[in-house]
Scaffold this motif. Sequence first.
Motif, PDB file in Angstrom:
ATOM      1  N   ALA A  42       0.807  -1.225   0.000  1.00  0.00           N
ATOM      2  CA  ALA A  42       0.000   0.000   0.000  1.00  0.00           C
ATOM      3  C   ALA A  42       0.841   1.276   0.000  1.00  0.00           C
ATOM      4  N   GLY A  43       2.096   1.168  -0.398  1.00  0.00           N
ATOM      5  CA  GLY A  43       2.929   2.365  -0.474  1.00  0.00           C
ATOM      6  C   GLY A  43       3.312   2.943   0.864  1.00  0.00           C
ATOM      7  N   GLU A  44       3.322   2.113   1.915  1.00  0.00           N
ATOM      8  CA  GLU A  44       3.540   2.648   3.268  1.00  0.00           C
ATOM      9  C   GLU A  44       4.858   2.216   3.904  1.00  0.00           C
ATOM     10  N   CYS A  45       5.494   1.144   3.433  1.00  0.00           N
ATOM     11  CA  CYS A  45       6.620   0.588   4.207  1.00  0.00           C
ATOM     12  C   CYS A  45       7.981   0.724   3.539  1.00  0.00           C
ATOM     13  N   GLY A  46       8.021   0.877   2.217  1.00  0.00           N
ATOM     14  CA  GLY A  46       9.293   1.065   1.515  1.00  0.00           C
ATOM     15  C   GLY A  46      10.025  -0.205   1.146  1.00  0.00           C
ATOM     16  N   ALA A  47       9.511  -1.373   1.530  1.00  0.00           N
ATOM     17  CA  ALA A  47      10.226  -2.622   1.222  1.00  0.00           C
ATOM     18  C   ALA A  47      10.363  -2.858  -0.287  1.00  0.00           C
ATOM     19  N   CYS A  48       9.462  -2.276  -1.054  1.00  0.00           N
ATOM     20  CA  CYS A  48       9.428  -2.509  -2.501  1.00  0.00           C
ATOM     21  C   CYS A  48      10.058  -1.367  -3.297  1.00  0.00           C
ATOM     22  N   HIS A  49      10.774  -0.480  -2.608  1.00  0.00           N
ATOM     23  CA  HIS A  49      11.278   0.702  -3.319  1.00  0.00           C
ATOM     24  C   HIS A  49      12.205   0.345  -4.479  1.00  0.00           C
ATOM     25  N   VAL A  50      12.013   1.053  -5.572  1.00  0.00           N
ATOM     26  CA  VAL A  50      12.933   1.024  -6.705  1.00  0.00           C
ATOM     27  C   VAL A  50      13.234   2.476  -7.038  1.00  0.00           C
ATOM     28  N   MET A  51      14.319   2.700  -7.762  1.00  0.00           N
ATOM     29  CA  MET A  51      14.643   4.059  -8.173  1.00  0.00           C
ATOM     30  C   MET A  51      14.082   4.294  -9.572  1.00  0.00           C
ATOM     31  N   VAL A  52      13.316   5.354  -9.702  1.00  0.00           N
ATOM     32  CA  VAL A  52      12.815   5.759 -11.014  1.00  0.00           C
ATOM     33  C   VAL A  52      13.396   7.144 -11.266  1.00  0.00           C
ATOM     34  N   GLY A  53      14.315   7.215 -12.244  1.00  0.00           N
ATOM     35  CA  GLY A  53      15.076   8.454 -12.405  1.00  0.00           C
ATOM     36  C   GLY A  53      15.970   8.624 -11.183  1.00  0.00           C
ATOM     37  N   ASP A  54      15.789   9.716 -10.437  1.00  0.00           N
ATOM     38  CA  ASP A  54      16.610   9.903  -9.230  1.00  0.00           C
ATOM     39  C   ASP A  54      15.753   9.875  -7.964  1.00  0.00           C
ATOM     40  N   ARG A  55      14.595   9.215  -8.038  1.00  0.00           N
ATOM     41  CA  ARG A  55      13.679   9.150  -6.888  1.00  0.00           C
ATOM     42  C   ARG A  55      13.411   7.712  -6.475  1.00  0.00           C
ATOM     43  N   ALA A  56      13.379   7.462  -5.189  1.00  0.00           N
ATOM     44  CA  ALA A  56      12.962   6.160  -4.686  1.00  0.00           C
ATOM     45  C   ALA A  56      11.443   6.136  -4.621  1.00  0.00           C
ATOM     46  N   MET A  57      10.855   5.116  -5.203  1.00  0.00           N
ATOM     47  CA  MET A  57       9.396   5.051  -5.270  1.00  0.00           C
ATOM     48  C   MET A  57       8.916   3.632  -4.976  1.00  0.00           C
ATOM     49  N   ALA A  58       7.718   3.558  -4.408  1.00  0.00           N
ATOM     50  CA  ALA A  58       7.118   2.254  -4.127  1.00  0.00           C
ATOM     51  C   ALA A  58       6.683   1.602  -5.438  1.00  0.00           C
ATOM     52  N   SER A  59       7.124   0.360  -5.646  1.00  0.00           N
ATOM     53  CA  SER A  59       6.727  -0.345  -6.868  1.00  0.00           C
ATOM     54  C   SER A  59       5.463  -1.171  -6.670  1.00  0.00           C
ATOM     55  N   CYS A  60       5.010  -1.320  -5.406  1.00  0.00           N
ATOM     56  CA  CYS A  60       3.846  -2.177  -5.140  1.00  0.00           C
ATOM     57  C   CYS A  60       2.541  -1.551  -5.593  1.00  0.00           C
ATOM     58  N   ASP A  61       2.527  -0.235  -5.722  1.00  0.00           N
ATOM     59  CA  ASP A  61       1.307   0.414  -6.225  1.00  0.00           C
ATOM     60  C   ASP A  61       1.602   1.277  -7.448  1.00  0.00           C
ATOM     61  N   MET A  62       2.649   0.891  -8.182  1.00  0.00           N
ATOM     62  CA  MET A  62       3.033   1.641  -9.388  1.00  0.00           C
ATOM     63  C   MET A  62       2.604   0.854 -10.623  1.00  0.00           C
TER      64      MET A  62
END
Length: 156
Positions: A42-62
Amino acid sequence: MPTIQFQLNGTATAVETDPDQTLLDVLRGRLGVTSPHFGCGAGECGACHVMVGDRAMASCDMPMWSVANKEVVTVEGLGTADQPHPLQRAFISEQAMQCGYCVSGILISAAAVLKRNPSPTEAEVRTALDRNLCRCGSHNRMVRAVLRAAAEMATS
Ligand code: FES
Ligand code: FES
């Protein structure tokens, strides 16, 4: 189904997929890239973060449509066992983990902040890691590790 193209760890990648499928599902399933972990979904914990460009983003709701033609980096693209990224060396030196479940997401958040700001203050590192939960309570060691990596990268 449409084909979505993007850069994954520096390699041109094309996936035939439902555009609404999540990037995390595609990475871990079809592409076998398993460093991003499923935590909350749900975009709350960061365990799924990937870098998109120069930003860390949650991939679980992307959704996949949102990464079309973008550059995505996971831990597999940071370093290898033979040539680890300075962050990976620093996390080992500082023993900045216990179970390790959160660590790939934290490495990505750290790599993203160092990409934007190679000499962050401790406060800036804490802010950058603020969206990553660690149930083992290793945050202080992780902050030390990020600062250690930044110092090493500044002199290399
Ligand atoms: S699994 Fe994506 S933010 Fe928690
Ligand atoms: S090291 Fe276990 S959740 Fe962070």
